[in-house]
Design an enzyme around this catalytic site. Structure first.
Site: not given
Length: 191
Positions: A17, A77, A152
């Site tokens: 991420d 992501e 996160d």
């Protein structure tokens, strides 16, 4: 002669991420229909450092993680929207630094939108980060009595789980259409 049990190969998936200040990562070891968490954490970059220097540090730290865990595949992501163009530009650069850390080691890399990740884990593309974290902990059998994962970090694991589900065509809920129905059907996962 007795047949030896069939060995299943372990697939290592790195989920990332990306962020220009905080980048979550999660490493899954997948064997058949089971996955276990090998590593999960957040890389915190010095907010006082220049943006180019933060990108370099991110590249270096992710490169070291790739060398340590040797993932077979990587899922990131992908930033898709934002209110501030400068923030989106920085986020895109962080994603590029993450991609380069993986691609320079010839690891196949796939991108997923936040909606795809949320839908894969919760059944809803507009789920909250807290709902995603809850499902990550439930699906991966992470003890709930431990300190909760940083958002996160749970997002990074969610990206890895999303990729696992897409590549194996697993149905995350086996007939459940929302995270609430999944939880109702599996109360044992709440302990």
């Amino acid at each position: 002669m007795p047949l030896s049990p069939e060995r299943t190969e372990t697939l290592i998936i790195l989920g990332i991420d990306p962020g220009s200040r905080h980048t979550g990562y999660g490493v899954l070891a997948v064997e058949g229909e089971r996955a276990r968490v090998v590593a999960v954490d957040v890389i915190h970059l010095d907010a006082q450092a220049s943006h180019p220097l933060r990108l370099l540090r991110l590249f270096e730290q992710l490169s070291a993680l790739v060398d340590r865990y040797r993932p077979d595949e990587c899922a990131l992501e992908m930033p898709v929207y934002g209110r501030n163009p400068q923030s989106m530009l920085k986020l895109g650069r962080a994603q590029a630094a993450a991609m380069l850390a993986v691609l320079t080691r010839q690891i196949p890399t796939v991108e997923y939108t936040p909606k795809e990740v949320k839908k894969a884990l919760t059944g809803r593309g507009n789920a909250t980060k807290e709902q995603v974290r809850f499902m990550v902990q439930a699906l991966l059998d992470l003890p709930s009595d431990q300190v909760k994962l940083a958002l996160d970090a749970s997002d990074a694991l969610a990206v890895a789980v999303c990729h696992w589900q897409h590549r194996t065509r697993l149905q995350p809920f086996r007939g459940h259409t929302s995270w609430a129905r999944f939880v109702q059907a599996h109360p044992e996962r709440l302990d």
